[in-house]
Structure formats: structure tokens, C-alpha cells
Scaffold this active site. Structure first.
Site, PDB file in Angstrom:
ATOM      1  N   CYS A  28      39.394  31.589  10.587  1.00  0.00           N
ATOM      2  CA  CYS A  28      40.527  31.870  10.497  1.00  0.00           C
ATOM      3  C   CYS A  28      40.625  33.378  11.061  1.00  0.00           C
ATOM      4  CB  CYS A  28      41.072  31.518   9.164  1.00  0.00           C
ATOM      5  SG  CYS A  28      40.634  32.624   7.834  1.00  0.00           S
ATOM      6  N   CYS A  66      43.425  30.577  14.203  1.00  0.00           N
ATOM      7  CA  CYS A  66      43.189  31.553  14.983  1.00  0.00           C
ATOM      8  C   CYS A  66      43.439  31.297  16.487  1.00  0.00           C
ATOM      9  CB  CYS A  66      41.638  31.905  14.781  1.00  0.00           C
ATOM     10  SG  CYS A  66      40.553  30.686  15.626  1.00  0.00           S
ATOM     11  N   CYS A 117      39.195  31.540  19.480  1.00  0.00           N
ATOM     12  CA  CYS A 117      38.067  30.887  19.343  1.00  0.00           C
ATOM     13  C   CYS A 117      37.362  30.326  20.360  1.00  0.00           C
ATOM     14  CB  CYS A 117      38.042  29.678  18.229  1.00  0.00           C
ATOM     15  SG  CYS A 117      36.540  29.007  17.806  1.00  0.00           S
TER      16      CYS A 117
END
Length: 142
Positions: A17, A91, A95
Site C-alpha cells: 500500500c 498503490c 507497483c
């Protein structure tokens, strides 16, 4: 002869996150606790906070899981590469993507700035998702 527990490669899960201070820390705490160490657990954030959300720590303590010693960590390419399953929690595109990895996006409210009363329902949703993940990664008899 069956391989020993040390010889069997454990599945590996990375929770991501943004701040690595709430959702991913709670998920990692549950996975470590509920899998009994049979799954390798990592967590990280694209923009880590200074510390773990105190309301998340308190909500997990109610479950008998202590995440107070955890520290937010920066998301690295190596962490993604070393993981079998990458679970993102808000996120987005931060990522890194690697072919062959299993990716899931768990849409969960961010507990940042919320009191423990507001964090409990988020915690409970995380627990049910972690329990389902364990059932997938560690089928009965394995």
C-alpha cells in the site's frame, strides 16, 4: 520419503500500500499469524510513512496480533521478484509488474487518520481476505 518443512518451498506474499503503515501491515500481521509461518510474508509501500498507524496497531492488538514493532519499508523490485503473490491496496501503477507473478488488487478503505473504531471494519475485511488467500495457497493436506 516426504520432504521436511524446511525443504518445502513456502509460498511468498507481498502486501503493498502507499504508506505501508496500515492495510499492508495488518494484512502481513494476519498472514504471518494465521498461516503459522507456512507462508513467507512481506509488506512494503511506494511512499512509506514514518511509522505504523497507531489505530492499526490497536485494532490488531485486539486480535492478539502485535504489529507495533513493524516499520514501513520502501517497495523494491527485488521484493516483487521474490514474491509469488503481490497484493496491492491502493498503490496503483506504483507497483512494478513482472510476468509470472500473481497480482491482486484489494480495494480497501485507507485507515490513515482514522480512529480504532473506524479501522476495525477495515481490519475485519482484511482478515477475511487473508483467510481466503491462505485457503488457496495452503490447501488442506498440504
Amino acid at each position: 520419503m516426504a520432504p521436511t518443512a524446511d525443504e518445502v518451498e513456502r509460498p511468498s506474499v507481498l502486501f503493498v500500500c502507499v504508506h505501508n503503515a496500515g492495510r499492508s501491515q495488518m494484512a502481513a500481521g494476519y498472514l504471518e499469524h494465521l498461516s503459522g509461518g507456512r507462508i513467507e510474508v512481506r509488506s512494503a509501500g511506494s511512499a512509506p510513512a514514518e511509522g505504523v498507524n497507531p489505530s492499526a496497531v490497536a485494532a490488531m492488538a485486539e486480535e492478539g496480533i502485535d504489529i507495533s514493532a513493524q516499520r514501513p519499508k520502501i517497495l523494491t523490485d527485488d521484493a516483487v521478484i521474490a514474491s509469488d503473490v503481490v497484493i496491492t491496496m491502493g498503490c496503483g501503477d506504483a507497483c512494478p509488474f513482472h510476468p509470472g507473478k500473481r497480482y491482486e488488487d484489494w480495494v480497501l478503505e485507507d485507515p490513515a487518520g482514522k480512529g480504532v473504531e473506524a479501522v476495525r471494519p477495515i481490519r475485519d475485511k482484511i482478515r477475511s481476505r487473508v483467510e481466503a488467500l491462505i485457503a488457496e495457497l495452503l490447501p488442506e493436506g498440504d
